[in-house]
Design an enzyme around this catalytic site. Structure first.
Site, mmCIF file in Angstrom:
data_model
loop_
_atom_site.group_PDB
_atom_site.id
_atom_site.type_symbol
_atom_site.label_atom_id
_atom_site.label_comp_id
_atom_site.label_asym_id
_atom_site.label_seq_id
_atom_site.Cartn_x
_atom_site.Cartn_y
_atom_site.Cartn_z
ATOM 1 N N ASP A 62 0.867 -1.168 0.000
ATOM 2 C CA ASP A 62 0.000 0.000 0.000
ATOM 3 C C ASP A 62 0.907 1.223 0.000
ATOM 4 O OD1 ASP A 62 -1.723 2.089 0.427
ATOM 5 O OD2 ASP A 62 -2.416 1.415 2.395
ATOM 6 N N ASN A 89 3.862 5.868 -10.913
ATOM 7 C CA ASN A 89 2.833 5.718 -11.931
ATOM 8 C C ASN A 89 1.449 5.457 -11.352
ATOM 9 O OD1 ASN A 89 1.621 4.737 -14.638
ATOM 10 N ND2 ASN A 89 1.479 2.933 -13.317
ATOM 11 N N TYR A 156 -8.917 14.646 -8.526
ATOM 12 C CA TYR A 156 -7.872 14.129 -9.411
ATOM 13 C C TYR A 156 -7.061 15.266 -10.018
ATOM 14 C CZ TYR A 156 -5.814 11.264 -13.159
ATOM 15 O OH TYR A 156 -4.949 10.615 -14.008
ATOM 16 N N LYS A 160 -3.091 15.879 -9.305
ATOM 17 C CA LYS A 160 -2.129 15.834 -10.403
ATOM 18 C C LYS A 160 -1.406 17.161 -10.580
ATOM 19 C CE LYS A 160 -2.556 11.544 -11.722
ATOM 20 N NZ LYS A 160 -1.429 10.597 -11.521
ATOM 21 N N THR A 191 -6.759 3.099 -20.242
ATOM 22 C CA THR A 191 -6.327 2.252 -19.136
ATOM 23 C C THR A 191 -7.550 1.823 -18.331
ATOM 24 O OG1 THR A 191 -6.048 4.082 -17.577
ATOM 25 C CG2 THR A 191 -4.159 3.544 -18.986
#
Length: 264
Positions: A62, A89, A156, A160, A191
């Site tokens: 984790d 990643n 998100y 980022k 993805t």
């Protein structure tokens, strides 16, 4: 080509971009450490790499937990040596995109995976890299850091953007000590994370998206260049821009109270 024998640690290596990055770096001679949540998926990737003649160590962890990160780094040092290349990643997005309805716990979870984990892993590998005067840290951010919207969501985009800022900080602070800090900013990429969107794109819509192997090739290029050269930021975007207006409208109402939705 990656320096033969270099130790490359890749997070989120069980699928998608992480899997492809690990395979490419292993083909170039790196000894790869695969980090992710699911041991079975990591073992499968490791088996593929070994079948191609590469070296892989699969460690379920984790990455948001400091103890897990410490254990993974300790085992990596014991079995392969210090980390030469860190590829951050792993990513996670919330199911609720609009900040009007976004639960606080989802906000925290997205920041933990996309931002705090990058800090923790970076902090863990920095001493070895700075002591040796060489090292490369690659972080997969997103074009949501530059142009945030409801596709990725509020949490998100903020995470980022934060990690892009952190990587620029590393570049500005440690470049003269031999550290290369590289940010990769992919556009819409096919993805598994897309499956969790408010409106998952159809297979035909994914055809012209960036593919995981495209991002992997960008990472490979950045890592393979001589240590004297740093590609500080790499944008990897689809050539064709699709119409996302329907996706944005659906995302606007994901998680909204029933009485607030347009159908109410």
């Amino acid at each position: 080509m990656t320096t033969p024998g270099a130790v490359a640690l890749i997070t989120g290596a069980g699928s998608g971009m992480g899997l492809e990055i690990a395979r490419l770096l292993a083909r170039d001679g790196a000894r790869v450490v695969l980090l992710g949540r699911r041991q079975e998926a990591l073992d499968s990737v490791a088996d593929k790499i070994r079948a191609e003649g590469g070296t892989a160590l699969a460690l379920a962890a984790d990455i948001t937990g400091a103890d897990d990160v410490r254990r993974a780094l300790d085992r990596t040092r014991a079995e392969l040596g210090p980390v030469d290349i860190l590829v951050n990643n792993a990513g996670s997005a919330s199911s609720v995109l609009n900040p009007q309805w976004l639960p606080h716990e989802e906000w925290r979870q997205v920041l933990e995976v996309n931002l705090t984990a990058v800090f923790q892993l970076t902090q863990a590998v920095l001493p070895d890299m700075l002591d040796r005067g060489t090292g490369t840290i690659v972080t997969v951010s997103s074009l949501a850091a530059v142009n945030p919207n409801l596709l990725g969501g509020a949490a998100y985009g903020a995470a980022k953007a934060g990690v892009r800022n952190f990587m620029t900080f590393l570049h500005n602070t440690f470049r003269n000590q031999g550290l290369r800090a590289i940010t990769v900013l992919p556009g819409e990429t096919d993805t598994p994370i897309l499956d969790n969107r408010a409106r998952p794109p159809a297979p035909e819509e994914r055809t012209n998206m960036v593919q995981p192997e495209d991002v992997a090739e960008a990472v490979r290029l950045a890592v393979a260049l001589p240590q004297r050269v740093v590609l500080q930021e790499i944008v990897v975007a689809p050539t064709r821009q699709r119409d996302v207006s329907a996706d944005l409208e659906t995302s606007r109402w994901a998680g909204a109270p029933a009485e607030r939705t347009p159908q109410a």
